[in-house]
Every structure is written in C-alpha cells, then in structure tokens.
Design a protein around this motif. Structure first.
Motif, PDB file in Angstrom:
ATOM      1  N   GLY A  14     -27.682 -11.284 -41.167  1.00 53.67           N
ATOM      2  CA  GLY A  14     -28.028 -10.547 -39.947  1.00 53.67           C
ATOM      3  C   GLY A  14     -29.500 -10.657 -39.634  1.00 53.67           C
ATOM      4  O   GLY A  14     -30.301 -11.053 -40.469  1.00 53.67           O
ATOM      5  N   LEU A  15     -29.857 -10.282 -38.421  1.00 50.17           N
ATOM      6  CA  LEU A  15     -31.202 -10.571 -37.949  1.00 50.17           C
ATOM      7  C   LEU A  15     -32.293  -9.778 -38.629  1.00 50.17           C
ATOM      8  O   LEU A  15     -33.396 -10.257 -38.802  1.00 50.17           O
ATOM      9  N   ASP A  16     -31.982  -8.549 -39.019  1.00 47.38           N
ATOM     10  CA  ASP A  16     -33.053  -7.701 -39.545  1.00 47.38           C
ATOM     11  C   ASP A  16     -33.100  -7.671 -41.059  1.00 47.38           C
ATOM     12  O   ASP A  16     -33.836  -6.902 -41.645  1.00 47.38           O
ATOM     13  N   GLU A  17     -32.273  -8.459 -41.688  1.00 53.62           N
ATOM     14  CA  GLU A  17     -32.289  -8.453 -43.146  1.00 53.62           C
ATOM     15  C   GLU A  17     -33.526  -9.161 -43.671  1.00 53.62           C
ATOM     16  O   GLU A  17     -34.092 -10.030 -43.025  1.00 53.62           O
ATOM     17  N   ALA A  18     -33.914  -8.770 -44.871  1.00 53.93           N
ATOM     18  CA  ALA A  18     -35.075  -9.401 -45.519  1.00 53.93           C
ATOM     19  C   ALA A  18     -34.718 -10.843 -45.890  1.00 53.93           C
ATOM     20  O   ALA A  18     -33.545 -11.204 -45.922  1.00 53.93           O
ATOM     21  N   GLU A 233     -34.228 -18.712 -30.540  1.00 56.10           N
ATOM     22  CA  GLU A 233     -33.753 -19.336 -29.302  1.00 56.10           C
ATOM     23  C   GLU A 233     -34.767 -19.109 -28.193  1.00 56.10           C
ATOM     24  O   GLU A 233     -35.153 -17.966 -27.909  1.00 56.10           O
ATOM     25  N   ILE A 234     -35.190 -20.216 -27.589  1.00 55.04           N
ATOM     26  CA  ILE A 234     -36.173 -20.154 -26.496  1.00 55.04           C
ATOM     27  C   ILE A 234     -35.418 -19.965 -25.184  1.00 55.04           C
ATOM     28  O   ILE A 234     -34.533 -20.759 -24.847  1.00 55.04           O
ATOM     29  N   VAL A 243     -31.580 -15.092 -33.105  1.00 53.81           N
ATOM     30  CA  VAL A 243     -30.147 -14.917 -32.844  1.00 53.81           C
ATOM     31  C   VAL A 243     -29.368 -15.224 -34.130  1.00 53.81           C
ATOM     32  O   VAL A 243     -29.820 -16.009 -34.964  1.00 53.81           O
ATOM     33  N   ALA A 244     -28.200 -14.601 -34.258  1.00 49.45           N
ATOM     34  CA  ALA A 244     -27.295 -14.924 -35.363  1.00 49.45           C
ATOM     35  C   ALA A 244     -26.595 -16.251 -35.039  1.00 49.45           C
ATOM     36  O   ALA A 244     -26.507 -16.649 -33.869  1.00 49.45           O
ATOM     37  N   TYR A 245     -26.105 -16.883 -36.065  1.00 50.17           N
ATOM     38  CA  TYR A 245     -25.430 -18.183 -35.880  1.00 50.17           C
ATOM     39  C   TYR A 245     -24.385 -18.131 -34.773  1.00 50.17           C
ATOM     40  O   TYR A 245     -24.361 -18.992 -33.892  1.00 50.17           O
ATOM     41  N   ASP A 246     -23.534 -17.118 -34.822  1.00 51.72           N
ATOM     42  CA  ASP A 246     -22.416 -17.058 -33.874  1.00 51.72           C
ATOM     43  C   ASP A 246     -22.869 -16.848 -32.428  1.00 51.72           C
ATOM     44  O   ASP A 246     -22.080 -17.036 -31.508  1.00 51.72           O
ATOM     45  N   GLU A 247     -24.110 -16.408 -32.243  1.00 52.15           N
ATOM     46  CA  GLU A 247     -24.621 -16.196 -30.879  1.00 52.15           C
ATOM     47  C   GLU A 247     -25.515 -17.336 -30.397  1.00 52.15           C
ATOM     48  O   GLU A 247     -25.942 -17.337 -29.238  1.00 52.15           O
ATOM     49  N   ALA A 248     -25.854 -18.256 -31.286  1.00 57.99           N
ATOM     50  CA  ALA A 248     -26.773 -19.339 -30.883  1.00 57.99           C
ATOM     51  C   ALA A 248     -26.087 -20.221 -29.838  1.00 57.99           C
ATOM     52  O   ALA A 248     -24.908 -20.575 -29.967  1.00 57.99           O
ATOM     53  N   MET A 249     -26.840 -20.590 -28.798  1.00 60.44           N
ATOM     54  CA  MET A 249     -26.254 -21.291 -27.656  1.00 60.44           C
ATOM     55  C   MET A 249     -25.510 -22.587 -28.029  1.00 60.44           C
ATOM     56  O   MET A 249     -24.392 -22.811 -27.555  1.00 60.44           O
TER      57      MET A 249
END
Ligand SMILES: Nc1ncnc2c1ncn2[C@@H]1O[C@H](COP(=O)(O)OP(=O)(O)O)[C@@H](O)[C@H]1O
Ligand SMILES: [Mg+2]
Length: 272
Positions: A14-18, A233-234, A243-249
């Motif tokens: 996830g995005l906020d994990e260390a 992601e720009i 972004v998480a993998y599943d949300e990457a364009m």
C-alpha cells in the motif's frame, strides 16, 4: 491505508507503508531544481519540470521507483537529467562513457541538485533504450583500442551488436548490473518480449534486495509488478502522485484491453 487488491491480483504494498523490512538505504534520496535552473523554453516549461520547481523536488523512498505517464509527459527528460546529474553519459552507459553522437540532451541535468544517502553505489549505469545501439558501438570501439580488460566481458562476452536488441538488454541486466548498483533506466521494456520483461522484473527485484537502487521510466504493466516498488504517476498538469499497482495507468488500460480486445478495437475504430 491498506493495500488495495483484487482477487488473483499481484500483491503490491500500500501507498503509506514503510519501505520493506531490511531494505537498504537508497543512494539517491531526492532531486530538486537548483538555483541555476531557467524558467522559459524546453525543458523548463514542461509541466513536470514546473511541478518539480513548485513541489520542492522528487523523493525516492524505495529501492525501486517507477515513473509512469503518457507519451510526452516528460519521463525521458527527467530520467536523462537525473542520469546527467549523477555523472552519467546522457546517451547511456556507465560513468566511464563519455561519447555523444548527438548534442541533444537538455540542460536540466546540470540544473538539478541531488541529495545522496550515506552509502556509495558500487556501480552506476544509465540505460536509454533508444540509444543503446550507440553504447554497444562505443564498447566495440573502446575494446578495439585495448589498454585494459575487454569491457564486453562485463556484459557476458558476446559483442552486443551480435545479440538481438532484447538479448543485449538481458545481458546488461544479468551480467553488467550487480548488487549495490545505482541504475537509471528509460523504457527498458522497449526491446523485451513478455518473457524478457518477466526475466528483467525478477532480476530487478533480486538486485534491489541485494542493495541496488533503480529509477525506471516505463509503460510496462509487467515490469511495474516488481514487489515493493514505488510507482509515481505523472498527470496532465505535470504533478505526480504515488499509485498502487492496480491503479497504475498502464495496468488499468492493458487489463481493460485484454479483458475484451474485440470491444476495445471496435471502439477505437469507431472513434477514428
Ligand atoms: N530537445 C527538445 N526540444 C524541445 N522539446 C523537446 C525536446 N525533447 C523533448 N521535448 C518535448 O518534451 C516533452 C517531453 O518529452 P519526453 O521527456 O521525451 O517525454 P516522455 O519520455 O514522457 O514520453 C515532449 O512533448 C517533447 O516533444
Ligand atoms: Mg520517453
């Protein structure tokens, strides 16, 4: 925020994990525009460079950072400038390469300020898919001049012009790249088959766990699945977000297309 995952999908942090436990400190922690940066014309008027200025810089907080974004979003400009700021040749290669077949690189590299971590990379390399041919030629030329152990031995021993484009990339990843190295890559998937991209994914992960750092501009939904990577992601305004993998364009678009190619092709042809 917990990692978002769908059934059967690749698990990505996830995005906020260390950073993953045991991850080595990164070599390049942050890059920002320095006082010498201009304001007008290419590259300073690119939205992503304006965003670099407005945001105060770009942080690298994982051993593997991916940059994704549409064609023209400025990924190549950014990674080339990072490579130049790290003392690497703008057309690709290690810090020992100094050739230039075209004086086309932007002045952005000279205007960047890099914050380095305490560790020093054992080697550095910039892979630029579109000019790797010139790197292969330069290795041939330097080895013809002699004066030291053959450089090609560090790439598996077979002259890269005698390998296919994809094979030469795989040689680079397998033989030339090593633990504790710092690697800046621009679209490494350009020459790779899907199997080749999977092999590179595994190699990048292996090296990242062995202390290497990668910054990779890519469109490859395969490569993006490197575990524990940060995907930035720009957007159209030049700003970037994680972004998480599943949300990457590239993942969303490829997954949607492959789920129903006929419908997508029909829609594309209608639009045309
Ligand atoms: N030498 C140059 N002079 C002017 N504009 C350029 C130059 N190189 C790239 N650009 C422009 O900068 C934008 C970003 O290019 P680039 O960094 O190659 O994008 P990406 O790698 O994300 O596809 C593009 O719109 C491109 O036309
Ligand atoms: Mg590019």
């Amino acid at each position: 925020m917990s990692p978002r995952r769908g059934p059967g999908r690749t698990r990505v942090r996830g995005l906020d994990e260390a950073p993953p436990p045991g991850a080595a400190e990164v070599f390049v922690q942050h890059v920002r525009l320095g006082p010498d940066a201009g304001t007008d014309g290419y590259p300073y008027d690119l939205p992503v460079v304006r965003a670099l200025r407005a945001s105060g810089g770009l942080a690298f907080d994982r051993p593997v950072t991916f940059l994704v974004g549409h064609n023209g979003s400025g990924k190549s400009t950014l990674v080339e400038a990072l490579a130049v700021a790290l003392g690497l040749n703008a057309e690709g290669g290690s810090q020992n390469f100094r050739f230039a077949t075209a004086d086309a690189h932007s002045p952005l590299g000279e205007a960047l300020v890099v914050r380095h971590g305490r560790r020093k990379p054992r080697s550095r390399y910039f892979l630029r898919a579109e000019s790797f041919f010139n790197v292969a030629s330069e290795i041939d030329r330097l080895d013809r001049e002699g004066g030291g152990p053959p450089i090609i031995d560090g790439y598996g021993g077979v002259p890269l012009h005698e390998r296919s484009h994809g094979e030469s990339f795989l040689d680079l990843f397998v033989h030339r790249f090593g633990p504790d190295g710092l690697y800046v890559l621009d679209e490494p998937e350009a020459a790779l088959s899907p199997q080749g991209a999977m092999a590179v994914l595994a190699r990048v992960h292996e090296l990242a766990r062995a202390g290497a750092q990668f910054v990779i501009a890519t469109h490859s939904p395969i490569l993006l699945a490197v575990p524990d990577a940060r995907i930035l992601e720009i957007g159209d305004d030049g700003s970037w977000h994680a972004v998480a993998y599943d949300e990457a364009m590239p993942v969303v678009l490829t997954r949607g297309f492959l789920a129903d190619p006929a419908r997508h092709v029909a829609e594309l042809l209608e639009d045309g």
